[in-house]
Scaffold this motif. Sequence first.
Motif, PDB file in Angstrom:
ATOM      1  N   VAL A   8     -50.396 -17.892  25.017  1.00  0.00           N
ATOM      2  CA  VAL A   8     -49.622 -18.474  26.114  1.00  0.00           C
ATOM      3  C   VAL A   8     -50.084 -19.901  26.355  1.00  0.00           C
ATOM      4  N   GLY A  42     -46.974 -17.946  32.330  1.00  0.00           N
ATOM      5  CA  GLY A  42     -47.580 -16.622  32.205  1.00  0.00           C
ATOM      6  C   GLY A  42     -46.727 -15.518  32.800  1.00  0.00           C
ATOM      7  N   GLN A  43     -46.046 -15.815  33.914  1.00  0.00           N
ATOM      8  CA  GLN A  43     -45.190 -14.812  34.549  1.00  0.00           C
ATOM      9  C   GLN A  43     -43.990 -14.473  33.662  1.00  0.00           C
ATOM     10  N   LEU A  46     -45.216 -12.363  30.865  1.00  0.00           N
ATOM     11  CA  LEU A  46     -45.491 -10.998  31.326  1.00  0.00           C
ATOM     12  C   LEU A  46     -44.260 -10.108  31.159  1.00  0.00           C
ATOM     13  N   GLU A  67     -55.887 -17.231  31.048  1.00  0.00           N
ATOM     14  CA  GLU A  67     -54.460 -17.540  31.186  1.00  0.00           C
ATOM     15  C   GLU A  67     -53.766 -17.778  29.856  1.00  0.00           C
ATOM     16  N   ASN A  71     -55.123 -12.366  30.528  1.00  0.00           N
ATOM     17  CA  ASN A  71     -54.683 -11.957  31.866  1.00  0.00           C
ATOM     18  C   ASN A  71     -53.303 -11.308  31.838  1.00  0.00           C
ATOM     19  N   ILE A  72     -52.431 -11.823  30.974  1.00  0.00           N
ATOM     20  CA  ILE A  72     -51.066 -11.286  30.894  1.00  0.00           C
ATOM     21  C   ILE A  72     -51.088  -9.893  30.285  1.00  0.00           C
ATOM     22  N   CYS A  73     -51.896  -9.696  29.247  1.00  0.00           N
ATOM     23  CA  CYS A  73     -52.012  -8.367  28.632  1.00  0.00           C
ATOM     24  C   CYS A  73     -52.530  -7.355  29.643  1.00  0.00           C
TER      25      CYS A  73
END
Length: 372
Positions: A8, A42-43, A46, A67, A71-73
């Motif tokens: 990302v 990132g959102q 997601l 980031e 964090n997304i995983c």
Amino acid sequence: MKKLGFIVNPVAGIGGKVGLKGSDGEAVLKKALDLGATFESGQKALITMKALRNVADQLDIYTWPGEMGENICTAAGLSATVIGNIDSGHTTPEDTIRAARSLRDLNLDIILFAGGDGTARNIMDAVGTAVTVLGIPTGCKIHSGVYALNPRNAGMLIAQYVRGKVRETREAEVMDIDEELFRQDIVQARLYGYLRIPNETKMVQNLKSGRGYSESTSVELLSNYIADTMEKDVLYIVGTGSTTAAVMKKLELPYTLLGVDLVCNRKVIASDCTEHEILEYLDQYDRAKIIVTVIGGQGYIFGRGNQQLSAEVIRRTGRENIMVAASKNKMLSLFGQKLYVDTGCEDVNRLLCGYMRVLVGYGESMVVPVTD
């Protein structure tokens, strides 16, 4: 098991809603944050990763810290092997290149990356066509043909790839434009190179095309019609592009070719607006309309180069107050395909889906299906 790399670019698209028309460079990032921009890449990524939960047992995921993927995983409920290191909160294009190179060396099946055209360039510099990749569109500039139609489609396509339903690959163009010229309303795009992507055309966007020679008469007619039918005391939110610029020319008003201008009673009341500025003006007017055009070759009306027209702006304006205008030539070049929206909000995307009227001449329109 398929081995998936996940990267990302957390700053991708941060300049969109605040009207900076890009996110490249530390100075632009600082200015975007000063203007109140938030990190949204990132959102959006997601959404993609949540779509992979049904095939999680068939995936080994490798990603970078914080980031840039970890964090997304975690938020998506997916297990991942984390490699590399970053200075959290201060990631750079060099981090994207380092991440891609390290994942390339793991002999992965596919690398999934989130960003815009600048990120695609970084990925290409790192892996060339040696590895299959797919882009999640989260940037301001998304001219390249290496991106899924939207984050949800990116997840659906990867899931099909994991299940073996998509086996072939093809090379797709990586394009980029000069951001400094772009901010001066000059589009100077060039072919940067190629990346290898899954060969699935229904969920991957086309390369952005330019105007056809024969569209000038159509644009003249539809711009005349819009100018002639503008209503009193209505706030007109005029989107980006040469077609909407033609409307402003017809009104003999100054305009921002690649920005959003606000017009009421045939006068410009604000130029090159950010999302926040548009929302402030919406508070002051009882009625508002959005005028947008279609991106040639891709078919997008929201989410490509006009992020200032955010989900909240669209929601508050109302679907019934959206005017889509495009030349006949541009619409015919889409060969009957649907129009697309990618607002970053699935509820608003669903609100926009269905049939929508596209103005193609003086009072002449086509009814076209819209999807996300």
